[in-house]
Design a protein around this motif. Structure first.
Motif, PDB file in Angstrom:
ATOM      1  N   SER B  74      18.599 -17.787 -11.327  1.00 32.01           N
ATOM      2  CA  SER B  74      19.825 -18.249 -10.687  1.00 32.01           C
ATOM      3  C   SER B  74      19.821 -17.912  -9.188  1.00 32.01           C
ATOM      4  O   SER B  74      20.812 -18.104  -8.500  1.00 32.01           O
ATOM      5  N   GLY B  75      18.685 -17.410  -8.720  1.00 31.59           N
ATOM      6  CA  GLY B  75      18.544 -17.181  -7.285  1.00 31.59           C
ATOM      7  C   GLY B  75      19.265 -15.945  -6.794  1.00 31.59           C
ATOM      8  O   GLY B  75      19.580 -15.823  -5.620  1.00 31.59           O
ATOM      9  N   ASP B  76      19.519 -15.000  -7.691  1.00 29.82           N
ATOM     10  CA  ASP B  76      20.211 -13.780  -7.276  1.00 29.82           C
ATOM     11  C   ASP B  76      19.217 -12.627  -7.256  1.00 29.82           C
ATOM     12  O   ASP B  76      18.779 -12.156  -8.297  1.00 29.82           O
ATOM     13  N   PHE B  77      18.851 -12.214  -6.067  1.00 24.91           N
ATOM     14  CA  PHE B  77      17.865 -11.141  -5.971  1.00 24.91           C
ATOM     15  C   PHE B  77      18.489  -9.869  -5.413  1.00 24.91           C
ATOM     16  O   PHE B  77      17.806  -8.956  -5.021  1.00 24.91           O
ATOM     17  N   GLY B  78      19.820  -9.855  -5.326  1.00 27.47           N
ATOM     18  CA  GLY B  78      20.474  -8.638  -4.882  1.00 27.47           C
ATOM     19  C   GLY B  78      20.641  -8.564  -3.376  1.00 27.47           C
ATOM     20  O   GLY B  78      20.504  -9.561  -2.659  1.00 27.47           O
ATOM     21  N   VAL B  79      20.894  -7.354  -2.918  1.00 27.22           N
ATOM     22  CA  VAL B  79      21.259  -7.128  -1.527  1.00 27.22           C
ATOM     23  C   VAL B  79      20.169  -6.312  -0.848  1.00 27.22           C
ATOM     24  O   VAL B  79      19.655  -5.354  -1.421  1.00 27.22           O
ATOM     25  N   SER B  80      19.831  -6.714   0.366  1.00 26.76           N
ATOM     26  CA  SER B  80      18.792  -6.000   1.111  1.00 26.76           C
ATOM     27  C   SER B  80      19.254  -4.591   1.475  1.00 26.76           C
ATOM     28  O   SER B  80      20.419  -4.371   1.779  1.00 26.76           O
ATOM     29  N   LEU B  81      18.308  -3.654   1.401  1.00 28.91           N
ATOM     30  CA  LEU B  81      18.667  -2.263   1.685  1.00 28.91           C
ATOM     31  C   LEU B  81      18.188  -1.792   3.039  1.00 28.91           C
ATOM     32  O   LEU B  81      18.807  -0.944   3.661  1.00 28.91           O
ATOM     33  N   GLY B  82      17.056  -2.335   3.492  1.00 27.60           N
ATOM     34  CA  GLY B  82      16.499  -1.778   4.713  1.00 27.60           C
ATOM     35  C   GLY B  82      16.248  -2.805   5.801  1.00 27.60           C
ATOM     36  O   GLY B  82      16.413  -2.524   6.984  1.00 27.60           O
ATOM     37  N   GLN B  84      17.684  -5.945   6.432  1.00 27.67           N
ATOM     38  CA  GLN B  84      18.972  -6.272   7.053  1.00 27.67           C
ATOM     39  C   GLN B  84      20.033  -5.756   6.097  1.00 27.67           C
ATOM     40  O   GLN B  84      20.558  -6.523   5.298  1.00 27.67           O
ATOM     41  N   PRO B  85      20.334  -4.447   6.165  1.00 31.98           N
ATOM     42  CA  PRO B  85      21.158  -3.817   5.136  1.00 31.98           C
ATOM     43  C   PRO B  85      22.455  -4.598   4.897  1.00 31.98           C
ATOM     44  O   PRO B  85      23.128  -4.994   5.844  1.00 31.98           O
ATOM     45  N   GLY B  86      22.744  -4.823   3.627  1.00 27.83           N
ATOM     46  CA  GLY B  86      23.995  -5.463   3.290  1.00 27.83           C
ATOM     47  C   GLY B  86      23.918  -6.966   3.118  1.00 27.83           C
ATOM     48  O   GLY B  86      24.733  -7.566   2.440  1.00 27.83           O
ATOM     49  N   ALA B  87      22.912  -7.591   3.758  1.00 29.11           N
ATOM     50  CA  ALA B  87      22.809  -9.042   3.653  1.00 29.11           C
ATOM     51  C   ALA B  87      22.159  -9.413   2.321  1.00 29.11           C
ATOM     52  O   ALA B  87      21.355  -8.658   1.785  1.00 29.11           O
ATOM     53  N   SER B  88      22.512 -10.563   1.800  1.00 32.62           N
ATOM     54  CA  SER B  88      21.892 -11.027   0.566  1.00 32.62           C
ATOM     55  C   SER B  88      20.413 -11.311   0.815  1.00 32.62           C
ATOM     56  O   SER B  88      20.041 -11.893   1.840  1.00 32.62           O
ATOM     57  N   VAL B  89      19.592 -10.885  -0.134  1.00 33.29           N
ATOM     58  CA  VAL B  89      18.149 -11.020   0.027  1.00 33.29           C
ATOM     59  C   VAL B  89      17.756 -12.482   0.238  1.00 33.29           C
ATOM     60  O   VAL B  89      16.923 -12.806   1.077  1.00 33.29           O
ATOM     61  N   VAL B  90      18.419 -13.365  -0.504  1.00 39.96           N
ATOM     62  CA  VAL B  90      18.076 -14.783  -0.396  1.00 39.96           C
ATOM     63  C   VAL B  90      18.410 -15.302   1.001  1.00 39.96           C
ATOM     64  O   VAL B  90      17.632 -16.058   1.594  1.00 39.96           O
ATOM     65  N   ASP B  91      19.560 -14.874   1.551  1.00 40.99           N
ATOM     66  CA  ASP B  91      19.916 -15.321   2.895  1.00 40.99           C
ATOM     67  C   ASP B  91      18.900 -14.842   3.926  1.00 40.99           C
ATOM     68  O   ASP B  91      18.479 -15.599   4.806  1.00 40.99           O
ATOM     69  N   HIS B 298      11.321   1.047   1.914  1.00 39.78           N
ATOM     70  CA  HIS B 298      11.569   0.994   0.467  1.00 39.78           C
ATOM     71  C   HIS B 298      12.716   0.048   0.121  1.00 39.78           C
ATOM     72  O   HIS B 298      13.599   0.388  -0.645  1.00 39.78           O
ATOM     73  N   ASP B 299      12.721  -1.122   0.743  1.00 39.35           N
ATOM     74  CA  ASP B 299      13.741  -2.124   0.452  1.00 39.35           C
ATOM     75  C   ASP B 299      13.262  -2.942  -0.755  1.00 39.35           C
ATOM     76  O   ASP B 299      12.748  -4.052  -0.616  1.00 39.35           O
ATOM     77  N   TYR B 300      13.434  -2.371  -1.959  1.00 42.40           N
ATOM     78  CA  TYR B 300      12.815  -2.992  -3.125  1.00 42.40           C
ATOM     79  C   TYR B 300      13.375  -4.351  -3.530  1.00 42.40           C
ATOM     80  O   TYR B 300      12.610  -5.228  -3.920  1.00 42.40           O
ATOM     81  N   PRO B 301      14.707  -4.578  -3.445  1.00 41.86           N
ATOM     82  CA  PRO B 301      15.183  -5.931  -3.776  1.00 41.86           C
ATOM     83  C   PRO B 301      14.512  -7.003  -2.905  1.00 41.86           C
ATOM     84  O   PRO B 301      14.125  -8.068  -3.379  1.00 41.86           O
TER      85      PRO B 301
END
Lengths: 308, 335
Positions: B74-82, B84-91, B298-301
């Motif tokens: 469904s294209g949901d890979f979570g939120v970036s941690l390192g 661009q913290p806070g931004a959606s990984v897909v964006d 270590h931005d795993y998402p």
């Protein structure tokens, strides 16, 4: 023509040898005359000699911070070349020349161990796939395909990230695993070609046991592309190890020098102190070139097409 | 041809499934598992337990994998941690992907435009000084660590000589964004300056990225032309009295192109790996830079998605190569 004269003629022919020359012998004969091989071999011999003799050659202890008083993080200063320290010091006041010399040891170890691990893994998988065929072949080749579907640096980096405490051996393992599928693929390909060849058919017809066919007839004849690849991997594994430490996934302890990590770590200082990157880079390039030249000339020499 | 394509696509689905399993396993075997990867040093027993339940890590491993798959589909890979913290990984991925595509296209064009003609020339003058010189250059090109070459180019052309920009995709100028491909945007909106500026920023990174593909394409072209020009059909064409131009274009080059096309494909797929090592040097905000930063922080998402995408792109490119092979070579089609 009498029978005896014919016999004599045959004997003479046999003596004067249009006797068969083995592939290895003819390859060696061509290698000895190849300038490319000689240059490559000279580089490698020099590299190994330096690695072996470096404890005697190095003027100082490579991990002792002898010139620490001349280092200033705030003013971005490292020790200049001075009497007793022909290349100056590094960013922690250690003698740079000694580090370069001693660094050859770890670099040689990274290259050789990574290649041996990769080669061993590839030999096992490739032999399994090439010798057993059927479902074993399918399974092994699917594993290999999946590993090859991740670009090599990315795979190495992903593997390196798995280790809790990275050290020089985790770097070697990460770099080596990436090479396994390449070796396996090459070996399987040439094993399959061997399987279809006449001498294997002859061995089978004579009732040679399957194990002996694989290990005495197919495997030794399939090794030449693998050996060539191994020579080239000696070069790429050193470069890959440097890339890992550039990405921050190398050996965090740099008291024992290694060219790859010296190069990877000094990139941040490149603008102010290019010489810290320049020397290890030169060493890596020359050594990698040496292995590549040997590999290339070996490939040409072992190619039956070039045989005369 | 159609059946072949369908079968290959089926294999592709299988490879992607296995890859997703691998990446799932990889995430779970990272030091300390995903929880400590996410929490880092801030981990307390309470927060660890809370996050374990929140992430569903207390559930059976198969259920977890199934959820991971559904989420990924469904294209949901979570939120970036390192990165661009806070931004959606897909964006993050979508804004960075055009940059890397732009860079890769430039690099592969450079590699092809120089690699094939030079390889052909070297083969025609086999053993001459041009041949030896260019082989030597290509061997050195492969021996130089890519990131060091990138630094060297930046140091010489941007820092010392100052003739090319060293950082980013574009200077801070007024530019309308349409597609996310900056060069293309400039052309579409007729903002020539913006386009030219973006192109200038591409020069150094794409040269660094192009060296290895160039060296490989050059060597394969040379070897292929040498192989082909001694073939019987070339001699036949000569004895039929065809002009040299026709022989070279239709018989030698066309047949020599087969291995070259494969190589171009493989190298294009591998460009992303090269981008990991070069983009960071030029602060070029692409996917490669995101990968390198992701590993460092270590931005795993972020990594989870990028590694999966990188592998899929790589496999897709290989599929395209095999298909184009069938188009060029009738013998492959017949099988």
């Amino acid at each position: 023509m009498t029978i005896t004269s014919r016999k004599a003629r045959i004997d003479k022919l046999a003596e004067n040898g249009d006797a068969g020359v083995s592939l290895v012998a003819s390859a060696w004969r061509r290698l000895r005359r190849s300038p490319v091989f000689l240059v490559g071999a000279a580089i490698i011999v020099a590299f190994v000699l330096i690695a072996l003799l470096s404890p005697l050659l190095a003027p100082h202890d490579p991990s002792a911070t002898l010139l620490l008083d001349q280092v200033s993080k705030a003013q971005n200063k490292i020790p200049d070349p001075q009497p007793g320290y022909p290349l100056g010091g590094d960013d922690q006041g250690r003698d740079f020349l000694s580090r370069l010399l001693i660094g050859s040891q770890q670099t040689l170890m990274v290259g050789v161990l990574a290649t041996l691990f990769g080669l061993a893994g590839g030999l096992v998988l490739g032999t399994l796939a090439g010798a057993l065929s059927g479902w074993v072949d399918t399974v092994v080749m699917r594993i290999v395909d999946v590993m090859l579907s991740i670009p090599s640096i990315l795979l190495a980096v992903s593997i390196a990230a798995l280790f809790v405490h990275p050290n020089q051996y985790t770097v070697i393992v990460a770099v080596a695993i990436v090479q396994i599928p390449v070796f396996a693929r090459l070996l399987r390909g040439s094993m399959l070609a061997q399987r279809a060849s006449d001498h294997v058919l002859a061995a089978r017809a004579l009732g040679v046991k399957p194990g002996a066919i694989v290990f005495r007839h197919m495997l030794p004849n399939s090794l030449s592309p693998v050996i060539v690849q191994a020579t080239i991997v000696l070069a790429t594994s050193i470069i890959d190890a440097a890339a890992l430490s550039f990405l921050g996934l190398g050996n965090p302890d740099d008291s024992v020098p290694e060219w790859g990590s010296m190069l990877g770590r000094s990139q941040g200082l490149l603008d102010s102190h290019p010489e810290l990157s320049f020397w290890p880079a030169c060493c890596i390039i020359v050594v990698a070139l040496g292995f590549t030249l040997c590999g290339e000339s070996l490939r040409d020499a072992l190619d039956p097409k070039n045989r005369r | 041809m159609l059946r072949y394509t369908v079968r290959r696509l089926g294999q592709l689905v299988l490879v992607v499934l296995v890859l997703s399993l691998l990446i799932f396993a990889w995430l779970h075997s990272l030091p300390g598992g995903p929880v400590s990867a996410l929490l880092g040093e801030r981990a307390t027993p309470e927060s660890t337990r809370a996050l374990t339940i929140q992430l569903g890590l207390d559930q059976p491993i198969f259920v977890q994998y199934w959820k991971f798959l559904l989420r990924a589909l469904s294209g949901d890979f979570g939120v970036s941690l390192g990165v661009q913290p806070g931004a959606s990984v897909v964006d993050v991925f979508l804004t960075r992907f055009p940059a890397t595509i732009e860079l890769s296209v430039c690099a592969i064009i450079l590699a092809i435009v120089f690699g094939i003609p030079l390889g052909y020339l070297a083969a025609r003058r086999r053993g001459g000084w041009f041949d030896n010189l260019s082989i030597g250059a290509s061997l050195i090109g492969v021996a130089v660590p890519v990131f060091f070459l990138a630094f060297l180019l930046k140091y010489i052309f941007a820092v010392k000589l100052g003739i090319l920009p060293s950082l980013g995709r574009q200077d801070a100028i007024d530019a309308t964004r349409v597609t996310g491909f900056f060069v293309l945007d400039g052309l579409l909106t007729q903002e020539w300056d913006a386009s030219l500026n973006a192109l200038k920023h591409l020069i150094l990174p794409s040269i660094a990225l192009a060296t290895i593909p160039f060296a490989v394409i050059f060597r394969i072209t040379r070897a292929a032309v040498l192989d082909v020009q001694d073939e019987d059909y070339v001699r036949t064409a000569e004895s039929k009295g065809l002009t040299t131009r026709v022989i070279r274009a239709r018989h030698v080059l066309r047949n020599a192109m087969l291995p070259v096309v494969t190589t171009i494909g493989l190298q294009t797929g591998a460009l992303l790996a090269g981008a990991v090592l070069t983009e960071g040097v030029f602060n070029f905000p692409g996917v490669g830079d995101a990968l390198a930063t992701g590993f460092r922080q270590h931005d795993y998402p972020m990594l989870e998605m990028l590694v999966l995408v990188a592998a899929i792109v790589y496999v897709l490119v290989n599929l395209l190569v095999d298909l184009s092979y069938a188009l060029i070579d009738p013998r492959v089609r017949a099988k």
